[in-house]
Design a protein around this motif. Structure first.
Motif, PDB file in Angstrom:
ATOM      1  N   ARG A 119      -6.105  -1.953  -1.068  1.00  0.00           N
ATOM      2  CA  ARG A 119      -7.099  -0.880  -1.101  1.00  0.00           C
ATOM      3  C   ARG A 119      -8.037  -0.967   0.107  1.00  0.00           C
ATOM      4  NH1 ARG A 119      -9.312   2.503  -5.177  1.00  0.00           N
ATOM      5  NH2 ARG A 119      -7.666   1.700  -6.531  1.00  0.00           N
ATOM      6  N   ASP A 120      -8.474  -2.177   0.406  1.00  0.00           N
ATOM      7  CA  ASP A 120      -9.348  -2.355   1.579  1.00  0.00           C
ATOM      8  C   ASP A 120      -8.636  -1.923   2.865  1.00  0.00           C
ATOM      9  OD1 ASP A 120     -11.265  -3.384  -0.071  1.00  0.00           O
ATOM     10  OD2 ASP A 120     -11.173  -5.443   0.734  1.00  0.00           O
ATOM     11  N   ALA A 121      -7.367  -2.315   2.955  1.00  0.00           N
ATOM     12  CA  ALA A 121      -6.609  -1.984   4.162  1.00  0.00           C
ATOM     13  C   ALA A 121      -6.429  -0.474   4.294  1.00  0.00           C
ATOM     14  CB  ALA A 121      -5.247  -2.671   4.131  1.00  0.00           C
ATOM     15  N   PHE A 122      -6.041   0.161   3.199  1.00  0.00           N
ATOM     16  CA  PHE A 122      -5.853   1.622   3.242  1.00  0.00           C
ATOM     17  C   PHE A 122      -7.162   2.324   3.602  1.00  0.00           C
ATOM     18  CE2 PHE A 122      -1.976   2.024   0.133  1.00  0.00           C
ATOM     19  CZ  PHE A 122      -1.203   1.311   1.038  1.00  0.00           C
ATOM     20  N   ARG A 123      -8.245   1.859   3.019  1.00  0.00           N
ATOM     21  CA  ARG A 123      -9.532   2.499   3.275  1.00  0.00           C
ATOM     22  C   ARG A 123      -9.888   2.388   4.765  1.00  0.00           C
ATOM     23  NH1 ARG A 123     -12.650  -0.165  -0.088  1.00  0.00           N
ATOM     24  NH2 ARG A 123     -12.478   1.284  -1.838  1.00  0.00           N
ATOM     25  N   ALA A 124      -9.680   1.186   5.308  1.00  0.00           N
ATOM     26  CA  ALA A 124      -9.993   0.978   6.723  1.00  0.00           C
ATOM     27  C   ALA A 124      -9.158   1.903   7.606  1.00  0.00           C
ATOM     28  CB  ALA A 124      -9.748  -0.479   7.110  1.00  0.00           C
ATOM     29  N   GLN A 125      -7.877   2.004   7.269  1.00  0.00           N
ATOM     30  CA  GLN A 125      -7.005   2.842   8.100  1.00  0.00           C
ATOM     31  C   GLN A 125      -7.373   4.316   7.989  1.00  0.00           C
ATOM     32  OE1 GLN A 125      -2.774   2.054   7.763  1.00  0.00           O
ATOM     33  NE2 GLN A 125      -2.267   4.069   8.604  1.00  0.00           N
ATOM     34  N   LEU A 126      -7.663   4.755   6.780  1.00  0.00           N
ATOM     35  CA  LEU A 126      -8.029   6.162   6.570  1.00  0.00           C
ATOM     36  C   LEU A 126      -9.336   6.498   7.289  1.00  0.00           C
ATOM     37  CD1 LEU A 126      -7.038   6.377   2.818  1.00  0.00           C
ATOM     38  CD2 LEU A 126      -6.035   7.769   4.655  1.00  0.00           C
ATOM     39  N   GLU A 127     -10.304   5.601   7.186  1.00  0.00           N
ATOM     40  CA  GLU A 127     -11.582   5.862   7.850  1.00  0.00           C
ATOM     41  C   GLU A 127     -11.426   5.885   9.364  1.00  0.00           C
ATOM     42  OE1 GLU A 127     -14.432   3.811   4.406  1.00  0.00           O
ATOM     43  OE2 GLU A 127     -14.414   2.977   6.437  1.00  0.00           O
ATOM     44  N   SER A 128     -10.564   5.010   9.858  1.00  0.00           N
ATOM     45  CA  SER A 128     -10.415   4.899  11.301  1.00  0.00           C
ATOM     46  C   SER A 128      -9.476   5.952  11.879  1.00  0.00           C
ATOM     47  CB  SER A 128      -9.904   3.499  11.650  1.00  0.00           C
ATOM     48  OG  SER A 128      -9.681   3.392  13.033  1.00  0.00           O
ATOM     49  N   GLN A 129      -8.388   6.249  11.159  1.00  0.00           N
ATOM     50  CA  GLN A 129      -7.347   7.136  11.703  1.00  0.00           C
ATOM     51  C   GLN A 129      -7.404   8.547  11.123  1.00  0.00           C
ATOM     52  OE1 GLN A 129      -5.257   5.904  14.000  1.00  0.00           O
ATOM     53  NE2 GLN A 129      -5.734   3.736  13.805  1.00  0.00           N
ATOM     54  N   GLY A 130      -8.164   8.731  10.060  1.00  0.00           N
ATOM     55  CA  GLY A 130      -8.190  10.053   9.425  1.00  0.00           C
ATOM     56  C   GLY A 130      -7.154  10.147   8.320  1.00  0.00           C
ATOM     57  N   ARG A 131      -7.302  11.144   7.465  1.00  0.00           N
ATOM     58  CA  ARG A 131      -6.423  11.265   6.293  1.00  0.00           C
ATOM     59  C   ARG A 131      -5.005  11.686   6.648  1.00  0.00           C
ATOM     60  NH1 ARG A 131     -10.358  13.637   1.482  1.00  0.00           N
ATOM     61  NH2 ARG A 131     -11.943  12.031   1.769  1.00  0.00           N
ATOM     62  N   GLY A 132      -4.811  12.174   7.848  1.00  0.00           N
ATOM     63  CA  GLY A 132      -3.464  12.576   8.267  1.00  0.00           C
ATOM     64  C   GLY A 132      -2.577  11.406   8.635  1.00  0.00           C
ATOM     65  N   THR A 133      -3.104  10.186   8.526  1.00  0.00           N
ATOM     66  CA  THR A 133      -2.341   8.996   8.930  1.00  0.00           C
ATOM     67  C   THR A 133      -1.177   8.721   7.978  1.00  0.00           C
ATOM     68  OG1 THR A 133      -2.651   6.704   9.686  1.00  0.00           O
ATOM     69  CG2 THR A 133      -3.675   7.309   7.586  1.00  0.00           C
ATOM     70  N   THR A 134      -0.345   7.793   8.375  1.00  0.00           N
ATOM     71  CA  THR A 134       0.781   7.358   7.542  1.00  0.00           C
ATOM     72  C   THR A 134       0.463   5.977   6.989  1.00  0.00           C
ATOM     73  OG1 THR A 134       2.376   8.576   8.895  1.00  0.00           O
ATOM     74  CG2 THR A 134       3.241   6.799   7.525  1.00  0.00           C
ATOM     75  N   LEU A 135       0.436   5.851   5.670  1.00  0.00           N
ATOM     76  CA  LEU A 135       0.154   4.553   5.038  1.00  0.00           C
ATOM     77  C   LEU A 135       1.455   3.864   4.645  1.00  0.00           C
ATOM     78  CD1 LEU A 135      -2.910   5.524   2.793  1.00  0.00           C
ATOM     79  CD2 LEU A 135      -2.945   4.179   4.912  1.00  0.00           C
ATOM     80  N   LEU A 136       1.540   2.581   4.959  1.00  0.00           N
ATOM     81  CA  LEU A 136       2.717   1.777   4.640  1.00  0.00           C
ATOM     82  C   LEU A 136       2.555   1.272   3.214  1.00  0.00           C
ATOM     83  CD1 LEU A 136       5.285   0.263   5.525  1.00  0.00           C
ATOM     84  CD2 LEU A 136       3.801  -1.457   6.561  1.00  0.00           C
ATOM     85  N   VAL A 137       3.459   1.667   2.320  1.00  0.00           N
ATOM     86  CA  VAL A 137       3.209   1.471   0.889  1.00  0.00           C
ATOM     87  C   VAL A 137       4.102   0.429   0.218  1.00  0.00           C
ATOM     88  CG1 VAL A 137       2.204   3.761   0.533  1.00  0.00           C
ATOM     89  CG2 VAL A 137       4.703   3.454   0.365  1.00  0.00           C
ATOM     90  N   ASP A 138       4.798  -0.399   1.009  1.00  0.00           N
ATOM     91  CA  ASP A 138       5.716  -1.336   0.345  1.00  0.00           C
ATOM     92  C   ASP A 138       5.374  -2.808   0.578  1.00  0.00           C
ATOM     93  OD1 ASP A 138       6.409  -1.578   2.967  1.00  0.00           O
ATOM     94  OD2 ASP A 138       8.565  -1.572   2.600  1.00  0.00           O
ATOM     95  N   THR A 139       4.100  -3.101   0.822  1.00  0.00           N
ATOM     96  CA  THR A 139       3.755  -4.508   1.007  1.00  0.00           C
ATOM     97  C   THR A 139       3.800  -5.256  -0.331  1.00  0.00           C
ATOM     98  OG1 THR A 139       2.345  -3.920   2.862  1.00  0.00           O
ATOM     99  CG2 THR A 139       1.985  -6.095   1.880  1.00  0.00           C
TER     100      THR A 139
END
Lengths: 440, 440
Positions: free
Chosen positions: A212-232
């Motif tokens: 959750r922390d990682a996704f939040r950081a990426q979304l805040e930094s890259q915007g909601r249009g980013t691609t999240l890696l979901v299989d960790t």
């Protein structure tokens, strides 16, 4: 254009220069000569090849010069004698080069590149020409099968880590020519103006205290249009977390392991149920053309391709050779020449080529004229272009413009091939190569 | 040392920099981290791998800087934000790097390279590290099988034309490390001080009015110790002409086509009958380790190897990955981390390694300690070396000296492997990899 090929002249085999020395000694070095680069056959079961690397090659030939650094090495290591060093010090390719446009389809014995110059000048370019064409054509040929299998879904090149760091740049360039929409390789973006993309790896998730922390950081930094890696960790809970944090504007999720077909269906259904119909699914994980084809019916939006692309999907080199096919004798008259020995026979003579097309515009044969231009039946397309004339590089083939032109050439070329070019299973070349040896 | 890796920082994937940006945003970028490069498995049926590229890699990391050119590209294309650009402008790797010496044998999960630094610094090196190690280790691993199969007969690397022109230089370097005696690649000679060799191609014979003219020119220019290529027309008459012109001092003849075993016997008998017992026979023509092994009983003096070497003899990439295995949390304590998802499981934690040896000095296991150094039983050999400490490159690993050192390491490493390492047929790794996970 960002040139990096500032030193290309020693990217060659020792024997090119010792041959030069011996030919300077015999006097034959100045004989007008014709060399031809061609492939005797396609890789096992492939139905066509795609010419890659021509633009890069022409940039490198323009920089094929011998400075103090190279000359000092050759002298100190006694690679060649003084006469040869003097020749090299003044060397600048002054001949003419013709050939298939980059991005063009080719077949067995297509005369992909013709070099006309003195023996001396054409000889010392051999290794460099073959290195560039063999590598880039292998990648372009394999990558074309992947974009074909993807049937319009975007393919992204991401194989840099699986090949030599400079080969990676060339591979990215070759992939874009045959329809890849982007690459992960930044240097390819810098040199050739191709689009680069990328988001995050598993290490980014593992770095943070929670997914959750990682996704939040990426979304805040890259915007909601980013691609999240979901299989960790667990895909389903990762997708739920991603949607919870990003909402319906989430750009994409990436799957990089496991059964991609089953997971794509599961994730698509989950995303849709959560209101994220517009969130795309990107799949990566050792894809090749067969895996891409197998995913055709799965709800996948784009493919990231790495290892199999940069290694030519089983055919890492195109197998092209560079042969002296004609040279002047003592009387100044050209004579066709060819090696006669076993299992490597070549056809001598200066070649010309056109693609014979039906009145409906479908390619039916590769016609190679020996010593003359084959007759255009009215629907045919000439294949040989002028790249360098008397040492002068012709415009439009190199740099970013060359990549764009090659990409257009590729689309034109495949559009006229018989539909069997899309078959991935092994088979014969989709059109035969026919020689015309009579003089016109 | 001739450095050519003047710009290495964009030989990387886009996502390394976007991850950096997001981690700078979250603050996690500064977390002390440990990354590990390793191979989950060897290529299909291979019994060992050989580490290649380490010296080249360390040279490139020292040049991994972002100048105006790179920063301008990243800004103009909005790859990363201002905060990240500022970080990159000041970037110089300041962490520590440990790992297996170049030339060392490795096995599944051997911790080949350990990078300790902030997440930010280790993250952006990922692609470059993997490109170099994956390429050069693939070549070194394949080439080792060839020198092994040659059983002491000299092997010459001549594959430049079959791979990317820069990959060719790296391939030549890797081949020499595992026992190739020379390369045809001149740039490898310039950069790494390795021996280069070469004589003539078929085009040189075809250039002249007769094979006799060509041989005479080469002998006069290169001396009688040269190697004459005798299969352009008819091998038997070419050998007779060669001996007639050069006499008993003729250095060697080269066979590049046909049935090499039968021809080698025929040519050996002919040379001997003509009084040329000291003239050697060099064979080339699509050799790989199996062909070399098949020629063991033929009267052949040396092997020239091209395509199969530069393409890794079926395994063109080593398949190494680079994973975050440990990082500090908010409390400063290190936590082992690993991806949990399907089919790509990794083992978290900082690794150490030694090669367990019997009292007779034969390797029996690869012992990997997780979080601690495995106990040396008295006959074992530590495998991890210091390459960079706090950003300072340690001496002896790079340049020509690094190549020599790697070549020595290779000989030491293979000398202690169980004899089954020489088997070419598919099998299991010659020694097992064992984890020690208890804290010492």
């Amino acid at each position: 254009m960002i040139s990096i090929n500032s030193r290309t002249s020693l990217l060659t085999d020792h024997y090119e220069l010792t041959m030069l020395q011996a030919a300077l000694h015999s006097g034959a070095a100045s004989r007008p000569s014709v060399f031809e680069a061609f492939a005797r056959r396609l890789p096992d079961g492939r139905r066509y090849g795609i010419v890659g690397g021509t633009g890069r090659l022409l940039e490198g030939i323009a920089n094929f010069r011998f400075s103090e650094l190279e000359l000092g090495f050759l002298e100190q290591n006694q690679v060649v004698n003084r006469q040869t060093l003097d020749f090299l010090a003044n060397f600048r390719f002054s001949g003419s080069i013709y050939g298939y446009a980059e991005g063009e389809a080719y077949f067995p014995n297509s005369p992909i590149l013709i070099v006309e110059s003195s023996f001396a000048e054409a000889c010392i370019l051999e290794t460099y020409i073959l290195s560039v064409l063999n590598h880039d054509s292998a990648i372009a040929s394999a990558a074309s099968r992947m974009t074909s299998a993807a049937s319009g879904r975007p393919c992204i090149e991401m194989g840099s880590r699986r090949t030599h760091e400079e080969a990676a740049v060339a591979a990215a360039r070759a992939a874009v020519i045959v329809g890849f929409t982007a690459t992960s390789n930044l240097e390819a973006g810098l040199r050739y103006g191709v689009k680069t993309v990328g988001t995050a790896a598993h290490s980014f998730t593992l770095l943070h205290d929670s997914e959750r922390d990682a996704f939040r950081a990426q979304l805040e930094s890259q915007g909601r249009g980013t691609t999240l890696l979901v299989d960790t960790y667990d895909v389903v809970s990762a997708v739920r977390t991603a949607v919870e944090l990003a909402g319906p504007e989430l750009g994409a999720v990436r799957l990089d392991s496991g059964d991609l077909i089953a997971q794509a269906h599961e994730v698509r259904a989950l995303l849709d149920s959560l209101g994220n119909e517009n969130t795309r699914i990107v799949v990566t994980s050792d894809l090749d053309e067969y895996a891409i084809a197998a995913l055709a019916a799965a709800p996948v939006d784009s493919y990231g391709v790495g290892t199999s692309l940069v290694t030519g999907s089983g055919a890492p080199t195109a197998g092209m050779v560079y042969k002296l096919v004609s040279r002047a004798g003592a009387d100044g008259q050209f004579v066709s020449v060819a090696k006669a020995a076993k299992n490597k026979t070549s056809v001598g003579g200066r070649k010309y080529a056109l693609r014979r097309r039906s009145p409906q515009g479908v390619a039916v044969a590769e016609v190679v004229g020996i010593g003359h231009r084959p007759q255009d039946d009215g629907d045919d397309r000439a294949l040989m272009h002028e790249f360098m004339i008397d040492g002068v590089l012709q415009e439009g083939w190199t740099g970013a413009a060359g990549v764009s032109r090659a990409a257009s050439q590729y689309q034109e070329s495949i559009a006229e091939l018989p539909s069997s070019w899309r078959r991935l299973q092994k088979g014969e070349p989709v059109i035969p190569t026919e020689y015309e040896s009579h003089e016109s």
